[in-house]
Design a protein around this motif. Sequence first.
Motif, PDB file in Angstrom:
ATOM      1  N   ALA A 194       0.824  -1.216   0.000  1.00  0.00           N
ATOM      2  CA  ALA A 194       0.000   0.000   0.000  1.00  0.00           C
ATOM      3  C   ALA A 194       0.858   1.266   0.000  1.00  0.00           C
ATOM      4  CB  ALA A 194      -0.928   0.011   1.212  1.00  0.00           C
ATOM      5  N   GLY A 195       2.094   1.149   0.462  1.00  0.00           N
ATOM      6  CA  GLY A 195       2.939   2.332   0.550  1.00  0.00           C
ATOM      7  C   GLY A 195       4.079   2.376  -0.441  1.00  0.00           C
ATOM      8  N   ARG A 196       4.330   1.259  -1.136  1.00  0.00           N
ATOM      9  CA  ARG A 196       5.458   1.218  -2.059  1.00  0.00           C
ATOM     10  C   ARG A 196       5.055   0.509  -3.341  1.00  0.00           C
ATOM     11  NH1 ARG A 196      10.306   2.482   0.924  1.00  0.00           N
ATOM     12  NH2 ARG A 196      11.426   2.061  -1.025  1.00  0.00           N
ATOM     13  N   ALA A 197       5.627   0.923  -4.446  1.00  0.00           N
ATOM     14  CA  ALA A 197       5.357   0.296  -5.741  1.00  0.00           C
ATOM     15  C   ALA A 197       6.244  -0.935  -5.886  1.00  0.00           C
ATOM     16  CB  ALA A 197       5.619   1.277  -6.879  1.00  0.00           C
ATOM     17  N   VAL A 198       5.616  -2.109  -5.955  1.00  0.00           N
ATOM     18  CA  VAL A 198       6.327  -3.375  -6.068  1.00  0.00           C
ATOM     19  C   VAL A 198       5.898  -4.059  -7.362  1.00  0.00           C
ATOM     20  CG1 VAL A 198       6.704  -5.645  -5.030  1.00  0.00           C
ATOM     21  CG2 VAL A 198       6.508  -3.621  -3.566  1.00  0.00           C
ATOM     22  N   GLN A 199       6.871  -4.475  -8.144  1.00  0.00           N
ATOM     23  CA  GLN A 199       6.600  -5.092  -9.436  1.00  0.00           C
ATOM     24  C   GLN A 199       6.667  -6.624  -9.345  1.00  0.00           C
ATOM     25  OE1 GLN A 199       5.483  -1.981 -11.021  1.00  0.00           O
ATOM     26  NE2 GLN A 199       6.050  -3.360 -12.692  1.00  0.00           N
ATOM     27  N   ALA A 200       5.864  -7.276 -10.154  1.00  0.00           N
ATOM     28  CA  ALA A 200       5.953  -8.728 -10.308  1.00  0.00           C
ATOM     29  C   ALA A 200       6.912  -9.048 -11.450  1.00  0.00           C
ATOM     30  CB  ALA A 200       4.587  -9.317 -10.609  1.00  0.00           C
ATOM     31  N   VAL A 201       7.796  -9.997 -11.230  1.00  0.00           N
ATOM     32  CA  VAL A 201       8.695 -10.458 -12.291  1.00  0.00           C
ATOM     33  C   VAL A 201       8.494 -11.961 -12.449  1.00  0.00           C
ATOM     34  CG1 VAL A 201      10.400  -8.643 -11.928  1.00  0.00           C
ATOM     35  CG2 VAL A 201      10.623 -10.775 -10.670  1.00  0.00           C
ATOM     36  N   ASP A 202       8.395 -12.399 -13.672  1.00  0.00           N
ATOM     37  CA  ASP A 202       8.152 -13.815 -13.930  1.00  0.00           C
ATOM     38  C   ASP A 202       9.378 -14.638 -13.585  1.00  0.00           C
ATOM     39  OD1 ASP A 202       5.579 -13.382 -14.819  1.00  0.00           O
ATOM     40  OD2 ASP A 202       6.196 -13.136 -16.915  1.00  0.00           O
ATOM     41  N   ALA A 203       9.132 -15.800 -13.007  1.00  0.00           N
ATOM     42  CA  ALA A 203      10.219 -16.714 -12.690  1.00  0.00           C
ATOM     43  C   ALA A 203      10.687 -17.402 -13.957  1.00  0.00           C
ATOM     44  CB  ALA A 203       9.746 -17.751 -11.678  1.00  0.00           C
ATOM     45  N   ALA A 204      11.991 -17.335 -14.211  1.00  0.00           N
ATOM     46  CA  ALA A 204      12.529 -18.059 -15.360  1.00  0.00           C
ATOM     47  C   ALA A 204      12.340 -19.560 -15.158  1.00  0.00           C
ATOM     48  CB  ALA A 204      14.007 -17.729 -15.541  1.00  0.00           C
ATOM     49  N   ASP A 205      12.542 -20.012 -13.938  1.00  0.00           N
ATOM     50  CA  ASP A 205      12.374 -21.421 -13.599  1.00  0.00           C
ATOM     51  C   ASP A 205      12.328 -21.502 -12.083  1.00  0.00           C
ATOM     52  OD1 ASP A 205      12.177 -24.137 -13.754  1.00  0.00           O
ATOM     53  OD2 ASP A 205      14.300 -24.498 -14.136  1.00  0.00           O
ATOM     54  N   TRP A 206      11.280 -22.105 -11.558  1.00  0.00           N
ATOM     55  CA  TRP A 206      11.211 -22.229 -10.101  1.00  0.00           C
ATOM     56  C   TRP A 206      10.641 -23.585  -9.726  1.00  0.00           C
ATOM     57  CZ3 TRP A 206       6.863 -22.510  -6.762  1.00  0.00           C
ATOM     58  CH2 TRP A 206       5.620 -22.414  -7.400  1.00  0.00           C
ATOM     59  N   LEU A 207      11.126 -24.087  -8.595  1.00  0.00           N
ATOM     60  CA  LEU A 207      10.729 -25.404  -8.112  1.00  0.00           C
ATOM     61  C   LEU A 207      10.282 -25.284  -6.666  1.00  0.00           C
ATOM     62  CD1 LEU A 207      13.751 -27.442  -9.523  1.00  0.00           C
ATOM     63  CD2 LEU A 207      11.452 -27.300 -10.505  1.00  0.00           C
ATOM     64  N   ASP A 208       9.204 -25.974  -6.346  1.00  0.00           N
ATOM     65  CA  ASP A 208       8.659 -25.951  -4.991  1.00  0.00           C
ATOM     66  C   ASP A 208       8.848 -27.318  -4.350  1.00  0.00           C
ATOM     67  OD1 ASP A 208       6.806 -24.662  -2.870  1.00  0.00           O
ATOM     68  OD2 ASP A 208       5.883 -26.603  -3.281  1.00  0.00           O
ATOM     69  N   PHE A 209       9.497 -27.349  -3.189  1.00  0.00           N
ATOM     70  CA  PHE A 209       9.757 -28.594  -2.477  1.00  0.00           C
ATOM     71  C   PHE A 209       8.936 -28.680  -1.194  1.00  0.00           C
ATOM     72  CE2 PHE A 209      13.402 -27.847  -5.138  1.00  0.00           C
ATOM     73  CZ  PHE A 209      13.821 -29.108  -5.548  1.00  0.00           C
ATOM     74  N   GLY A 210       7.919 -27.848  -1.059  1.00  0.00           N
ATOM     75  CA  GLY A 210       7.219 -27.717   0.210  1.00  0.00           C
ATOM     76  C   GLY A 210       6.098 -28.699   0.457  1.00  0.00           C
ATOM     77  N   HIS A 211       5.677 -29.439  -0.567  1.00  0.00           N
ATOM     78  CA  HIS A 211       4.609 -30.417  -0.416  1.00  0.00           C
ATOM     79  C   HIS A 211       5.077 -31.732  -1.022  1.00  0.00           C
ATOM     80  CE1 HIS A 211       1.925 -27.068   0.601  1.00  0.00           C
ATOM     81  NE2 HIS A 211       2.429 -26.446  -0.447  1.00  0.00           N
ATOM     82  N   LEU A 212       4.457 -32.825  -0.612  1.00  0.00           N
ATOM     83  CA  LEU A 212       4.932 -34.124  -1.059  1.00  0.00           C
ATOM     84  C   LEU A 212       4.909 -34.245  -2.580  1.00  0.00           C
ATOM     85  CD1 LEU A 212       5.996 -36.716   0.201  1.00  0.00           C
ATOM     86  CD2 LEU A 212       3.693 -37.661   0.064  1.00  0.00           C
TER      87      LEU A 212
END
Length: 530
Positions: A194-212
């Motif tokens: 709400a107080g700062r401009a934050v941009q989204a950047v696409d992930a070139a490649d990302w992996l999630d290890f947080g679930h089975l």
Amino acid sequence: MTVRLIMSGALVGQELAAEFGPLPPAFLPVGVQRLYELQLKALAGAGPVHLVLPETFAAPPADLTRLAELGVEIIPAPEGLSLGEAVVYALNTIGAGDVAVHLLHGDTLIAEPPLHDHDVIVAGPRSTEYAWAEMAIDADGRVRSLVNTPAGEEGHEGWPIAAGYFAFASALDLLRALTRERGDFIAGLNHYLAGRAVQAVDAADWLDFGHLTTFFQSRLAVTTARAFNTVRIDGLSARKSSEDAAKIRAEAHWLQAAPPRVQLYCARLVGFGLEQGQAYYETEYEFLPVLSELFVYGAVGRKPWLRILASCEELLRALAATRGGGCGDAALRALAVDKTLARLEAYARAGGVRIDAPLSYAGRPCPSLLEIAERLVPAMDLASGRTACAMHGDLGFSNLLYDSRNRRIKALDPRGAIEQQPSVYGDLRYDLAKLGHSIVGRYDQIVAGRCRLTRDGGDYDLAFEPVACQPWLAAALGDLAVDGVSGLSEPVRAVTVSLFLSMLPLHADRPDRQQAFVANALRLWTELDR
């Protein structure tokens, strides 16, 4: 200055803990390394990194040494903190002032993170029905808000998710936002947005290890194979190919011809043939942990390990119950004597090494490698008169998967041949020795570099990182008996020593590993010689 935090301050959830034990996410095993090593490679060159861990987690000494070598400072966080509270605690502990802050979730791997950008959030597509933080993004790419979408719900059409990497320009603004929202990470981020401009950047490649499910999908993406094999995995099958057509055909034949009772414990063959001049076979791909990962990097307790060993025993009994193929003693001589002597000679020729020179282990005199190989022969009891039985031939932990749901192992990569002749048959003592070379021989720790070799001329010593399960696994292997053969009988232990001698020329690309194998053969010999 930028503060970089890997947030791994809570143990993994129950589904992952049931497979690997109670570990922080960054300590999950991924092949022959921990996840944090992959994360730090992605962050290389970006400056110091702080790793937040639960204060009650006792990191193994080898990991503490490795993290120190990589310049990582560990921040022990109190148990029970939410993610936002853990971020506040870490930033206050560091006391860095109003600097940029980059956060990486401990269960996430971003191949090309925006290391030098600030006020950006890495965005990725939602790929499963787990709970995710979705992002509302303007046409110009500015992130307006984040919304938690519960597991099982479809979420918002076209909204990307926060992939696990956050870069904030102001640590003080982030601290104020998280404190105002009482440690709620998403609410605190929305206050910051709400107080700062934050941009989204696409992930070139990302992996999630947080679930089975995502863990095994992500691990698949970083799977590697030994240099003399080519393994191609598409998530449905694993295709193994090689220019050594005889070897591939023998393995495929074994998987096809093994008795039905044995096949219950083995990878399921789905095809074989020739392609572009190489022989190949395909097996069904299994999304399961490898025993070598569990042994070296896991924190699995006694009861699960005993269930694993019980399943190994069931497979061994099924193999032993299938008689045929002539004399077991002859098969064992070919594998543990003739092959070992030939491999030792190849090692000597390739490296200009004297295998007839006396050595010592921890100051205790030992025979030469050649003499050890020769003196092992009487201990193998090659006049036992045992009939050959079905034999897998490579039952080391790196070739064994474990399905905790049906409590059954799955064996990969059978030997399939003796003296270059395809055969399902061999000797039970060789399979037991292969199992022992992981448990008492600690082969997988050597391959993973979780040991310390010291050498002074011909005197060797080898110290292993303590593995909690190893002593009672070794005791359980000694109590195991199949078809009258104990898992730690003298013949089996003698074959185990020979295995480390015979593998020396196979690791010519790693002289350090070869020397560790020499030291380990000496260690096992001195224990057998007592």
